[in-house]
Design a protein around this motif. Structure first.
Motif, PDB file in Angstrom:
ATOM      1  N   GLY A  70       0.799  -1.228   0.000  1.00 18.68           N
ATOM      2  CA  GLY A  70       0.000   0.000   0.000  1.00 18.68           C
ATOM      3  C   GLY A  70       0.827   1.272   0.000  1.00 18.68           C
ATOM      4  O   GLY A  70       0.336   2.328   0.386  1.00 18.68           O
ATOM      5  N   SER A  71       2.075   1.185  -0.423  1.00 16.48           N
ATOM      6  CA  SER A  71       2.972   2.338  -0.380  1.00 16.48           C
ATOM      7  C   SER A  71       3.827   2.379  -1.647  1.00 16.48           C
ATOM      8  O   SER A  71       3.994   1.368  -2.331  1.00 16.48           O
ATOM      9  N   LEU A  72       4.367   3.535  -1.941  1.00 19.27           N
ATOM     10  CA  LEU A  72       5.314   3.654  -3.050  1.00 19.27           C
ATOM     11  C   LEU A  72       6.734   3.329  -2.603  1.00 19.27           C
ATOM     12  O   LEU A  72       7.629   3.205  -3.425  1.00 19.27           O
ATOM     13  N   GLU A  73       6.943   3.194  -1.295  1.00 18.84           N
ATOM     14  CA  GLU A  73       8.275   2.926  -0.748  1.00 18.84           C
ATOM     15  C   GLU A  73       8.803   1.598  -1.296  1.00 18.84           C
ATOM     16  O   GLU A  73       8.166   0.554  -1.146  1.00 18.84           O
ATOM     17  N   ALA A  74       9.969   1.655  -1.954  1.00 19.39           N
ATOM     18  CA  ALA A  74      10.574   0.459  -2.542  1.00 19.39           C
ATOM     19  C   ALA A  74      12.029   0.374  -2.114  1.00 19.39           C
ATOM     20  O   ALA A  74      12.704   1.394  -1.947  1.00 19.39           O
ATOM     21  N   HIS A  75      12.498  -0.865  -1.950  1.00 19.18           N
ATOM     22  CA  HIS A  75      13.883  -1.127  -1.572  1.00 19.18           C
ATOM     23  C   HIS A  75      14.430  -2.187  -2.522  1.00 19.18           C
ATOM     24  O   HIS A  75      13.748  -3.164  -2.820  1.00 19.18           O
ATOM     25  N   PHE A  76      15.664  -1.979  -2.975  1.00 15.53           N
ATOM     26  CA  PHE A  76      16.334  -2.961  -3.811  1.00 15.53           C
ATOM     27  C   PHE A  76      17.835  -2.753  -3.667  1.00 15.53           C
ATOM     28  O   PHE A  76      18.287  -1.799  -3.031  1.00 15.53           O
ATOM     29  N   LEU A  85      25.041  -2.076  -3.103  1.00 18.60           N
ATOM     30  CA  LEU A  85      24.611  -0.937  -2.315  1.00 18.60           C
ATOM     31  C   LEU A  85      23.086  -0.945  -2.253  1.00 18.60           C
ATOM     32  O   LEU A  85      22.422  -1.020  -3.293  1.00 18.60           O
ATOM     33  N   PRO A  86      22.505  -0.896  -1.048  1.00 18.06           N
ATOM     34  CA  PRO A  86      21.050  -0.858  -0.941  1.00 18.06           C
ATOM     35  C   PRO A  86      20.515   0.503  -1.391  1.00 18.06           C
ATOM     36  O   PRO A  86      21.124   1.535  -1.151  1.00 18.06           O
ATOM     37  N   VAL A  87      19.350   0.466  -2.030  1.00 14.70           N
ATOM     38  CA  VAL A  87      18.707   1.669  -2.556  1.00 14.70           C
ATOM     39  C   VAL A  87      17.278   1.718  -2.046  1.00 14.70           C
ATOM     40  O   VAL A  87      16.595   0.696  -2.000  1.00 14.70           O
ATOM     41  N   SER A  88      16.822   2.905  -1.662  1.00 17.73           N
ATOM     42  CA  SER A  88      15.431   3.125  -1.260  1.00 17.73           C
ATOM     43  C   SER A  88      14.876   4.280  -2.071  1.00 17.73           C
ATOM     44  O   SER A  88      15.592   5.230  -2.375  1.00 17.73           O
ATOM     45  N   THR A  89      13.607   4.196  -2.385  1.00 20.37           N
ATOM     46  CA  THR A  89      12.939   5.295  -3.070  1.00 20.37           C
ATOM     47  C   THR A  89      11.475   5.310  -2.695  1.00 20.37           C
ATOM     48  O   THR A  89      10.882   4.268  -2.404  1.00 20.37           O
ATOM     49  N   SER A  90      10.910   6.492  -2.675  1.00 20.04           N
ATOM     50  CA  SER A  90       9.469   6.620  -2.421  1.00 20.04           C
ATOM     51  C   SER A  90       8.790   7.196  -3.652  1.00 20.04           C
ATOM     52  O   SER A  90       7.670   7.669  -3.574  1.00 20.04           O
ATOM     53  N   ARG A  91       9.475   7.148  -4.774  1.00 20.27           N
ATOM     54  CA  ARG A  91       8.937   7.646  -6.039  1.00 20.27           C
ATOM     55  C   ARG A  91       8.405   6.485  -6.867  1.00 20.27           C
ATOM     56  O   ARG A  91       8.718   5.319  -6.620  1.00 20.27           O
ATOM     57  N   ILE A  92       7.641   6.809  -7.880  1.00 21.33           N
ATOM     58  CA  ILE A  92       7.118   5.792  -8.792  1.00 21.33           C
ATOM     59  C   ILE A  92       8.274   5.255  -9.630  1.00 21.33           C
ATOM     60  O   ILE A  92       9.040   6.022 -10.201  1.00 21.33           O
ATOM     61  N   ARG A 108      21.012  10.758  -3.091  1.00 27.58           N
ATOM     62  CA  ARG A 108      22.063  11.010  -2.095  1.00 27.58           C
ATOM     63  C   ARG A 108      22.279   9.774  -1.231  1.00 27.58           C
ATOM     64  O   ARG A 108      21.406   8.927  -1.100  1.00 27.58           O
ATOM     65  N   LEU A 109      23.443   9.728  -0.612  1.00 24.26           N
ATOM     66  CA  LEU A 109      23.775   8.661   0.317  1.00 24.26           C
ATOM     67  C   LEU A 109      23.351   9.083   1.719  1.00 24.26           C
ATOM     68  O   LEU A 109      23.573  10.217   2.125  1.00 24.26           O
ATOM     69  N   GLN A 110      22.677   8.171   2.438  1.00 25.17           N
ATOM     70  CA  GLN A 110      22.227   8.477   3.798  1.00 25.17           C
ATOM     71  C   GLN A 110      22.321   7.213   4.640  1.00 25.17           C
ATOM     72  O   GLN A 110      21.650   6.225   4.355  1.00 25.17           O
ATOM     73  N   ASP A 111      23.154   7.231   5.657  1.00 26.79           N
ATOM     74  CA  ASP A 111      23.329   6.102   6.575  1.00 26.79           C
ATOM     75  C   ASP A 111      23.651   4.803   5.843  1.00 26.79           C
ATOM     76  O   ASP A 111      23.087   3.750   6.146  1.00 26.79           O
ATOM     77  N   GLY A 112      24.534   4.856   4.840  1.00 24.31           N
ATOM     78  CA  GLY A 112      24.942   3.664   4.114  1.00 24.31           C
ATOM     79  C   GLY A 112      23.938   3.171   3.104  1.00 24.31           C
ATOM     80  O   GLY A 112      24.112   2.104   2.519  1.00 24.31           O
ATOM     81  N   ARG A 113      22.891   3.909   2.873  1.00 25.44           N
ATOM     82  CA  ARG A 113      21.847   3.542   1.919  1.00 25.44           C
ATOM     83  C   ARG A 113      21.689   4.686   0.931  1.00 25.44           C
ATOM     84  O   ARG A 113      21.736   5.846   1.301  1.00 25.44           O
ATOM     85  N   PHE A 114      21.501   4.342  -0.346  1.00 20.80           N
ATOM     86  CA  PHE A 114      21.290   5.356  -1.370  1.00 20.80           C
ATOM     87  C   PHE A 114      19.797   5.689  -1.423  1.00 20.80           C
ATOM     88  O   PHE A 114      18.969   4.805  -1.621  1.00 20.80           O
ATOM     89  N   ILE A 115      19.452   6.955  -1.213  1.00 18.65           N
ATOM     90  CA  ILE A 115      18.062   7.411  -1.266  1.00 18.65           C
ATOM     91  C   ILE A 115      17.849   8.038  -2.641  1.00 18.65           C
ATOM     92  O   ILE A 115      18.390   9.103  -2.942  1.00 18.65           O
ATOM     93  N   ALA A 116      17.075   7.377  -3.482  1.00 23.67           N
ATOM     94  CA  ALA A 116      16.896   7.795  -4.874  1.00 23.67           C
ATOM     95  C   ALA A 116      15.703   8.732  -5.034  1.00 23.67           C
ATOM     96  O   ALA A 116      14.613   8.452  -4.552  1.00 23.67           O
TER      97      ALA A 116
END
Length: 153
Positions: A70-76, A85-92, A108-116
């Motif tokens: 139920g969210s756009l939040e995705a992790h890969f 490198l782990p990646v997170s995004t809340s975009r489509i 950007r990089l944040q706490d060892g995770r790439f926020i796309a």
């Protein structure tokens, strides 16, 4: 020097000064918006300023994609063959986004995770964007690991 020549000289100098100022301002504005492409190995080696915005290129690791219900939040996870490198995004995500395909993500990089902020993907699983293939090829050549060309099956 006559008054007319002096006036012309002043106008020419003012024009040169204004051009130099405009060029400097444009250069600073463009420099702030540039996002360089890095692979996960380069990021983990510390070649990236942690506060800067950059593009991350590589392949999405198969089995790593997760989406919150139920969210756009995705992790890969993105790999270049040497590091992940782990990646997170809340975009489509684009329709062409799949595990095992090449992606270029901006963020950007944040706490060892790439926020796309943006994720780009290509539909053909054999296609790797040229700049990503070049970067991944360089990483493999450094470690004497053969890498298949971008269009190879």
């Amino acid at each position: 020097m006559t008054p007319v020549q002096r006036r012309r000289m002043i106008w020419v100098l003012l024009l040169l000064l204004a051009s130099a100022l405009a060029t400097t301002l444009v250069a600073f504005a463009l420099q702030r918006n540039i996002a360089y492409l890095y692979t996960p190995a380069e990021v983990l080696r510390g070649e990236v300023d942690p506060q800067s915005r950059f593009r991350l290129g590589g392949m999405v690791v198969k089995g790593s994609f997760q989406r919150a219900t139920g969210s756009l939040e995705a992790h890969f996870v993105v790999t270049d063959g040497d590091a992940t490198l782990p990646v997170s995004t809340s975009r489509i995500l684009p329709d062409m986004f799949r595990e095992g395909t090449a992606v270029v993500a901006s963020g950007r990089l944040q706490d060892g995770r790439f926020i796309a902020d943006e994720v780009l993907a290509k539909h053909d699983e054999n296609y790797v964007p040229k700049e990503v293939a070049d970067k991944m090829g360089q990483a493999h050549r450094k470690h004497d690991v053969p890498v298949a060309p971008a269009g190879a099956p």
